[in-house]
Scaffold this motif. Structure first.
Motif, PDB file in Angstrom:
ATOM      1  N   ASP A  37      42.373  72.972  54.508  1.00 11.63           N
ATOM      2  CA  ASP A  37      40.978  72.573  54.634  1.00 11.63           C
ATOM      3  C   ASP A  37      40.905  71.285  55.451  1.00 11.63           C
ATOM      4  OD1 ASP A  37      39.771  74.577  52.973  1.00 11.63           O
ATOM      5  OD2 ASP A  37      40.618  73.543  51.248  1.00 11.63           O
ATOM      6  N   PRO A  38      39.770  71.024  56.075  1.00 12.11           N
ATOM      7  CA  PRO A  38      39.627  69.720  56.738  1.00 12.11           C
ATOM      8  C   PRO A  38      39.615  68.624  55.675  1.00 12.11           C
ATOM      9  CG  PRO A  38      37.552  70.924  56.765  1.00 12.11           C
ATOM     10  CD  PRO A  38      38.591  71.857  56.211  1.00 12.11           C
ATOM     11  N   PRO A  39      40.038  67.416  56.027  1.00 13.83           N
ATOM     12  CA  PRO A  39      40.042  66.323  55.045  1.00 13.83           C
ATOM     13  C   PRO A  39      38.634  66.083  54.495  1.00 13.83           C
ATOM     14  CG  PRO A  39      41.084  65.647  57.104  1.00 13.83           C
ATOM     15  CD  PRO A  39      40.482  66.989  57.336  1.00 13.83           C
ATOM     16  N   LEU A  40      38.532  66.012  53.173  1.00  7.46           N
ATOM     17  CA  LEU A  40      37.248  65.792  52.525  1.00  7.46           C
ATOM     18  C   LEU A  40      37.162  64.428  51.852  1.00  7.46           C
ATOM     19  CD1 LEU A  40      36.794  69.336  50.918  1.00  7.46           C
ATOM     20  CD2 LEU A  40      35.791  68.466  53.033  1.00  7.46           C
ATOM     21  N   ASN A  41      38.282  63.720  51.824  1.00  2.00           N
ATOM     22  CA  ASN A  41      38.337  62.387  51.216  1.00  2.00           C
ATOM     23  C   ASN A  41      37.808  62.383  49.782  1.00  2.00           C
ATOM     24  OD1 ASN A  41      39.440  61.219  53.571  1.00  2.00           O
ATOM     25  ND2 ASN A  41      37.399  61.183  54.472  1.00  2.00           N
ATOM     26  N   ILE A  42      38.238  63.363  49.006  1.00  2.00           N
ATOM     27  CA  ILE A  42      37.875  63.455  47.597  1.00  2.00           C
ATOM     28  C   ILE A  42      39.032  62.911  46.771  1.00  2.00           C
ATOM     29  CG2 ILE A  42      37.311  65.000  45.684  1.00  2.00           C
ATOM     30  CD1 ILE A  42      36.143  66.934  47.776  1.00  2.00           C
ATOM     31  N   GLN A  43      38.763  61.964  45.920  1.00  3.62           N
ATOM     32  CA  GLN A  43      39.785  61.379  45.047  1.00  3.62           C
ATOM     33  C   GLN A  43      40.112  62.353  43.920  1.00  3.62           C
ATOM     34  OE1 GLN A  43      41.262  58.242  45.340  1.00  3.62           O
ATOM     35  NE2 GLN A  43      42.549  58.706  43.586  1.00  3.62           N
ATOM     36  N   PHE A  44      41.384  62.662  43.737  1.00  3.39           N
ATOM     37  CA  PHE A  44      41.801  63.522  42.630  1.00  3.39           C
ATOM     38  C   PHE A  44      41.519  62.844  41.307  1.00  3.39           C
ATOM     39  CE2 PHE A  44      43.931  66.054  45.705  1.00  3.39           C
ATOM     40  CZ  PHE A  44      44.237  67.252  45.101  1.00  3.39           C
ATOM     41  N   GLN A  45      41.188  63.644  40.306  1.00  2.00           N
ATOM     42  CA  GLN A  45      40.998  63.179  38.943  1.00  2.00           C
ATOM     43  C   GLN A  45      41.686  64.154  38.006  1.00  2.00           C
ATOM     44  OE1 GLN A  45      36.905  62.320  37.935  1.00  2.00           O
ATOM     45  NE2 GLN A  45      36.431  61.810  40.050  1.00  2.00           N
ATOM     46  N   VAL A  46      41.914  63.719  36.791  1.00  2.00           N
ATOM     47  CA  VAL A  46      42.505  64.595  35.774  1.00  2.00           C
ATOM     48  C   VAL A  46      41.649  65.859  35.662  1.00  2.00           C
ATOM     49  CG1 VAL A  46      42.955  64.813  33.298  1.00  2.00           C
ATOM     50  CG2 VAL A  46      43.593  62.731  34.509  1.00  2.00           C
ATOM     51  N   GLY A  47      42.311  67.009  35.634  1.00  2.00           N
ATOM     52  CA  GLY A  47      41.620  68.290  35.511  1.00  2.00           C
ATOM     53  C   GLY A  47      41.293  68.945  36.835  1.00  2.00           C
ATOM     54  N   TYR A  48      41.424  68.226  37.938  1.00  2.00           N
ATOM     55  CA  TYR A  48      41.167  68.824  39.246  1.00  2.00           C
ATOM     56  C   TYR A  48      42.275  69.818  39.578  1.00  2.00           C
ATOM     57  CZ  TYR A  48      37.322  65.799  40.779  1.00  2.00           C
ATOM     58  OH  TYR A  48      36.113  65.162  40.929  1.00  2.00           O
ATOM     59  N   MET A  49      41.910  70.813  40.369  1.00  2.00           N
ATOM     60  CA  MET A  49      42.860  71.822  40.826  1.00  2.00           C
ATOM     61  C   MET A  49      43.010  71.721  42.334  1.00  2.00           C
ATOM     62  SD  MET A  49      41.601  75.135  38.626  1.00  2.00           S
ATOM     63  CE  MET A  49      42.885  76.187  39.277  1.00  2.00           C
ATOM     64  N   SER A  50      44.146  72.187  42.817  1.00  2.00           N
ATOM     65  CA  SER A  50      44.395  72.236  44.252  1.00  2.00           C
ATOM     66  C   SER A  50      45.421  73.326  44.515  1.00  2.00           C
ATOM     67  CB  SER A  50      44.943  70.898  44.749  1.00  2.00           C
ATOM     68  OG  SER A  50      45.299  70.981  46.119  1.00  2.00           O
ATOM     69  N   TYR A  51      45.396  73.860  45.712  1.00  2.00           N
ATOM     70  CA  TYR A  51      46.488  74.741  46.112  1.00  2.00           C
ATOM     71  C   TYR A  51      47.751  73.921  46.231  1.00  2.00           C
ATOM     72  CZ  TYR A  51      43.407  78.645  47.174  1.00  2.00           C
ATOM     73  OH  TYR A  51      42.521  79.672  47.086  1.00  2.00           O
ATOM     74  N   ALA A  52      48.867  74.525  45.866  1.00  2.00           N
ATOM     75  CA  ALA A  52      50.169  73.914  46.079  1.00  2.00           C
ATOM     76  C   ALA A  52      50.658  74.356  47.455  1.00  2.00           C
ATOM     77  CB  ALA A  52      51.149  74.364  44.996  1.00  2.00           C
ATOM     78  N   GLY A  53      51.448  73.547  48.081  1.00  2.00           N
ATOM     79  CA  GLY A  53      51.990  73.897  49.382  1.00  2.00           C
ATOM     80  C   GLY A  53      53.254  73.125  49.656  1.00  2.00           C
ATOM     81  N   SER A  54      53.900  73.470  50.759  1.00  2.00           N
ATOM     82  CA  SER A  54      55.150  72.802  51.112  1.00  2.00           C
ATOM     83  C   SER A  54      55.110  72.228  52.522  1.00  2.00           C
ATOM     84  CB  SER A  54      56.308  73.790  50.986  1.00  2.00           C
ATOM     85  OG  SER A  54      56.072  74.917  51.829  1.00  2.00           O
TER      86      SER A  54
END
Length: 88
Positions: A37-54
């Motif tokens: 995804d393009p950078p969204l500058n969203i700060q991660f918080q507890v409970g957030y999800m994201s795709y994993a990648g390498s």
């Protein structure tokens, strides 16, 4: 995600899942990579999800959830890679 186990659980860090139980299906899906995804500058918080990648454009069906009690410095590090964009 039917039949999908939590394949990586690290307290105070993350829980990762998304590797299907069916070998043939997951082998086929492994090459179906999802573009970053393009950078969204969203700060991660507890409970957030994201795709994993390498690496860039390496995302597939694996996702992770940020666990409770994740240290602040780790929350700041999540999302610094182009394949880590939080959702949910």
């Amino acid at each position: 995600y039917n039949g999908c186990a939590l394949n990586r659980v690290v307290p105070k860090f993350l829980t990762q899942f998304g590797i299907g139980a069916n070998y043939e299906a997951r082998t086929v899906r492994r090459v179906d990579q999802i573009p970053d995804d393009p950078p969204l500058n969203i700060q991660f918080q507890v409970g957030y999800m994201s795709y994993a990648g390498s690496g860039p454009h390496s995302r597939t069906s694996e996702v992770f959830i940020v666990m409770p009690e994740t240290h602040a410095h780790q929350l700041e590090y999540f999302g610094t890679n182009s394949w880590e964009t939080p959702f949910a």
